[in-house]
Motif scaffolding. Structure first.
Motif: not given
Length: 387
Positions: A294, A308, A310-315
């Motif tokens: 990650y 790009k 849609d998701e948050d990388i931390e999620v």
């Protein structure tokens, strides 16, 4: 080779499992994955076939699971040679006579002639089975004309029991199988089944690719084939030198005691909510992914041309979901469960596992994630002292 006439496959109707413990499977599918139990085998069929079965369904994913009752049945014969595993793939076809004729012309090996059944309302079912190079996994072809039961001797529950598909499974994306050598299977699928090449990759894990002095490593050659009409896809793997024996493909082969189906990829509508709920509500365990994956993901998303997401990388990091793709805002998300032997803590449960996948435009197979998966499997095998 000239393009072969289509067998008329409409789709993969169901997957037939052979297991040592049907109750354990029932708990896993109904309580764990929130599948609904649709019905069971009749007492007459159990006596005749020497196995008892239950059918589980979520969306269009239909799984038949059978446990031996005494000796001599198909499940008993399979489990004498293998741990729990996929023994039969069932396909719906448009015209059973045509499918049989084409396969006969191409040299298929038949287990049965066409068998015909009629139900009490006049519905008709015709089917036959053939052997395959997929270890001891057979193919069955089925034509339905108003025949409602999944198979003769199937007793439908008045109301489905158990799950409501809270995780949003829709269908099987592909079947992945492992071989010590896959060329015979690829030739058979091309010349007998009429399937075509869809995608391919080969690699070694980073520790091998970096040419460090190692005594083991994991690599594979993989080729995806498909039926362009039904869009049924098979991803197929074989070990890659120099560390053939310690490749996780070969270790699967040793654990499974032969070639066979390694995993099924199940499509979900929203992988993040599905995986989060599976972890929290069902305690499902997934293969771990290192944090470095990650850390490098923003640069990798750019390099792949996705640009790009849609998701948050931390999620994604928190849930350990993988991402891959090959076009602007075109990608797929995937994660792999731990194998059944690990989930059940029983080697007889076998090395099979499930993949969870969500496609957002990309129709590839996560080539960039293969290495991450292999490294994760290697770490687990090292922990278990198997390499």
């Amino acid at each position: 080779m000239a393009k072969l006439e289509s067998l008329g496959i409409k789709g993969l109707e169901s997957v037939h499992w052979y297991v040592h413990d049907l109750e354990r499977s029932r708990r896993f599918y109904v309580e764990g994955l929130d599948f609904a139990e649709q019905g069971v085998s009749s007492p007459e069929l159990e006596q005749k076939g020497k196995q008892k079965s239950a059918v589980f369904q979520a969306g269009n994913v239909v799984l038949v699971v059978s446990q031996p009752v005494g000796e001599g049945g198909r499940a008993w014969r399979y489990l004498r040679k293998h741990p729990d595993g996929v023994g039969t793939l069932n396909y719906q076809v448009e015209d059973i006579e045509k499918t049989y004729r084409l396969l006969e012309q191409r040299g298929a090996t038949f287990i049965t002639d066409i068998e015909r059944h009629t139900d009490e309302k006049g519905g008709k079912l015709a089917q036959f089975s053939i052997t395959t190079p997929f270890g001891d996994t057979t193919f069955r072809f089925i034509q339905r004309d108003g025949y409602k039961a999944l198979y003769p001797g199937f007793v439908q529950h008045e109301h489905p029991r158990g799950g409501n598909n809270r995780y949003g499974f829709t269908h099987i994306d592909h079947i992945t199988s492992n071989f010590q050598t896959m060329r015979p299977m690829l030739l058979w699928m091309e010349h007998v089944m009429g399937f075509e090449k869809f995608w391919e990759i080969q690699f070694h894990t980073d520790d091998v690719a970096s040419k460090q002095k190692r005594e083991h490593g994991s690599g594979l050659r993989s080729e995806v084939i498909w039926d362009p009409v039904s869009r049924v896809k098979f991803a197929n793997n074989e070990p890659l030198k120099p560390f053939f024996k310690t490749s996780q493909i070969n270790i699967f082969n040793e654990d499974h005691k032969g070639d066979g189906v390694q995993h099924l990829a199940l499509v979900v509508k929203d992988i993040l909510s599905s995986v989060k709920a599976m972890r929290e509500k069902a305690g499902i365990s997934f293969m771990p992914t290192p944090g470095t994956y990650y850390d490098a993901l923003p640069e990798r998303i750019e390099r792949l041309g996705i640009k790009k997401i849609d998701e948050d990388i931390e999620v994604l990091r928190d849930l350990e979901v993988l991402i891959d793709g090959g076009g602007e805002h075109s990608y797929m998300l995937q994660i792999f469960m731990k194998d059944a032997a690990s989930l059940y803590k029983d080697p007889h449960a076998g090395p099979f596992f499930y993949e969870i996948i969500q496609r957002k435009g990309d129709q590839g197979f996560g080539g960039g994630n293969f290495r991450a998966l292999f490294e994760s499997i290697e770490r687990q095998q090292k922990t278990e002292g198997r390499i």
